[in-house]
Design an enzyme around this catalytic site. Structure first.
Site, PDB file in Angstrom:
ATOM      1  N   VAL A 133      18.070  47.727  35.238  1.00  0.00           N
ATOM      2  CA  VAL A 133      18.597  46.983  36.390  1.00  0.00           C
ATOM      3  C   VAL A 133      18.858  45.535  35.993  1.00  0.00           C
ATOM      4  CG1 VAL A 133      18.173  46.246  38.761  1.00  0.00           C
ATOM      5  CG2 VAL A 133      17.272  48.438  37.975  1.00  0.00           C
ATOM      6  N   GLY A 135      20.470  44.047  33.524  1.00  0.00           N
ATOM      7  CA  GLY A 135      20.496  43.628  32.115  1.00  0.00           C
ATOM      8  C   GLY A 135      19.310  42.782  31.697  1.00  0.00           C
ATOM      9  N   GLY A 188      38.071  42.769  29.467  1.00  0.00           N
ATOM     10  CA  GLY A 188      36.968  43.619  28.999  1.00  0.00           C
ATOM     11  C   GLY A 188      35.781  43.667  29.943  1.00  0.00           C
ATOM     12  N   LYS A 206      20.885  51.241  40.916  1.00  0.00           N
ATOM     13  CA  LYS A 206      19.978  50.099  40.758  1.00  0.00           C
ATOM     14  C   LYS A 206      19.222  49.833  42.065  1.00  0.00           C
ATOM     15  CE  LYS A 206      22.982  48.200  37.171  1.00  0.00           C
ATOM     16  NZ  LYS A 206      24.169  47.395  36.883  1.00  0.00           N
TER      17      LYS A 206
END
Ligand code: HSE
Length: 432
Positions: A133, A135, A188, A206
């Site tokens: 959750v 990062g 990206g 999450k």
């Protein structure tokens, strides 16, 4: 310091896995000093063995992940392959063969967390998943450990960087959804198929994990109400600005006022510009936690990416290794409250409703009556007659707090009025 190294099996060597391996190598001495024993990469399971992986001994690379986790000498399995299978089977096998597990797998934890925790407990091993959750942001352990003596009432988070980038772009440039998505893809931030992010699936997984930990109860992915953000328009942002708000895709986990149930939901919402979450820009994540004793806390940082996610994985790896050396396990699953998860209809919040209506006498009264009949109290009303003289007006109603079911009934009744030509948008208002 003990000299026998702790052995780590790495499952997956993509964006995150390669960073985990790199940090394990470059920070080996520091990690050993912090743990009290060296940690050694004992095997790396990959799908494409021929790919050149800088810094990784080719002799460690294998395509047989099952054999690797079955070896019996592995202390910790680090799972960064994602998805349900084969990750679930590999983690199960790891526990059965004596290893603890560090995972970054939100989908698996949201779906099968209870079973995996039970297995870890049965085998007296650890299951850590800080990276699942948001990062790099320390969140799971603060909720699970630092706030273990407090009572968390609400978790309000921006837990998906892709959608925050898109919404931030729409807010700052006036772009529409598609234009902002195209830019996110070109840079990206968005994947070629952005469905999991823009439809809120990623955030819902999450939310399920966060709600379960925050409220010490069991919240499954299916319990989380989910709406994506693909329908948010530039007009919604203009309305939000008029209210001194912006729009964010929020994961919201709440304990009911009576403390007897919880809810978990993901949807776009207006939040006041004065709320700390409103200033979370670009692809950053942030989670706002409200608890009885601590009050309000905010956790902020990069929610994705190889090195940031590896930072969370390494933190877990150090903790699990320390536990192993101490002959202990860390805190396991805590779902003792067994609170029911209420359906979305019982969520109580405020709403911003934008209607296209006939511009003639009595329409405002008619609309107000529908709200009153459904027990929804109006806070403010704004009407703008159209300059084109087509006899229509835009009516924006902001409500006081009402249940989602009452609001749903109101909107259904409004749609059936001849004088309501259309419901342009419905947006919840949070964070007040
Ligand atoms: N796709 C996610 C995001 C990152 O955009 O935040 C991984 O959960």
């Amino acid at each position: 310091m003990r000299t026998r190294p702790l052995k780590v099996a790495l499952l997956g060597c993509g964006v995150v896995g390669s960073e985990v391996a790199r940090i394990m190598t470059t920070h080996a001495d520091d990690l050993a000093a912090r743990i009290g024993a060296p940690v050694e990469l004992a095997g790396v399971a990959v799908r494409r063995p021929s790919k050149v992986r800088a810094g990784i001994d080719p002799d460690l690379v294998t395509t047989d992940a099952t054999a690797l986790v079955k070896r019996g000498d592995i202390d910790v399995v680090v799972e960064v392959i994602g998805g349900i299978e084969p990750a679930r089977s590999l983690i199960t096998t790891a526990f059965e063969h004596g290893a603890s597990v560090v995972s970054a797998n939100k989908a698996l934890l949201a779906q099968d967390g209870a079973a995996l925790h039970a297995l870890a407990e049965e085998h007296k091993r650890d299951l850590y998943y800080e990276a699942a959750v948001a990062g790099a942001i320390p969140l799971i352990r603060p909720l699970r450990e630092s706030l273990a003596g407090d009572k968390v009432n609400r978790v309000l988070g921006i837990v998906n960087g892709t959608t925050n980038f898109i919404l931030d772009k729409m807010d700052s440039t006036g772009a529409g959804y598609q234009e902002a998505l195209d830019e996110a893809t070109a840079l990206g931030y968005a994947e070629a198929d952005p469905t999991a992010d823009v439809e809120g699936f990623d955030a819902a997984a999450k939310a399920a994990i966060l709600a379960g930990i925050a409220f010490h109860t069991r919240v499954r992915l299916d319990d989380v109400y989910r709406e994506g953000m693909t329908e948010v328009t530039a007009a919604d942002f203009a309305s939000a600005k008029n209210m001194g708000c912006t729009i964010k895709l929020l994961a919201i986990c709440e304990r009911a006022a009576d403390g007897e149930s919880v809810t978990a939901r993901v949807h776009p919402a207006m939040i006041p510009l004065s709320h700390p979450l409103a200033s979370v820009r670009g692809a950053y994540n942030a989670v706002f936690v409200e608890s009885d004793a601590a009050g309000q806390l905010m956790f902020y940082g990069p929610g994705a990416g190889g090195a940031p996610t590896a930072s969370a994985v390494l933190g877990d790896l150090v903790a699990v290794c320390r536990n192993k050396i101490g002959g202990a396990t860390g805190p396991g699953d805590s779902a003792y409250t067994q609170l029911p998860v209420s359906p979305m209809g019982e969520v109580v919040t405020r709403y911003h409703i934008s209607l296209d209506v006939a511009d003639k006498p009595g329409v405002l009264a008619q609309v107000a009556t529908v709200f009153a009949e459904h027990g929804v109290s109006i806070d403010t009303v704004r009407q703008h007659g159209r300059q084109d003289g087509d006899g229509e007006a835009s009516l924006v109603v902001v409500t006081h707090r009402a249940s989602d079911a009452s609001l749903g009934g109101t909107v259904e009744a409004l749609r059936s009025l001849d004088t309501v030509r259309g419901v342009a948008s419905i947006m919840r208002v949070e964070g007040e």
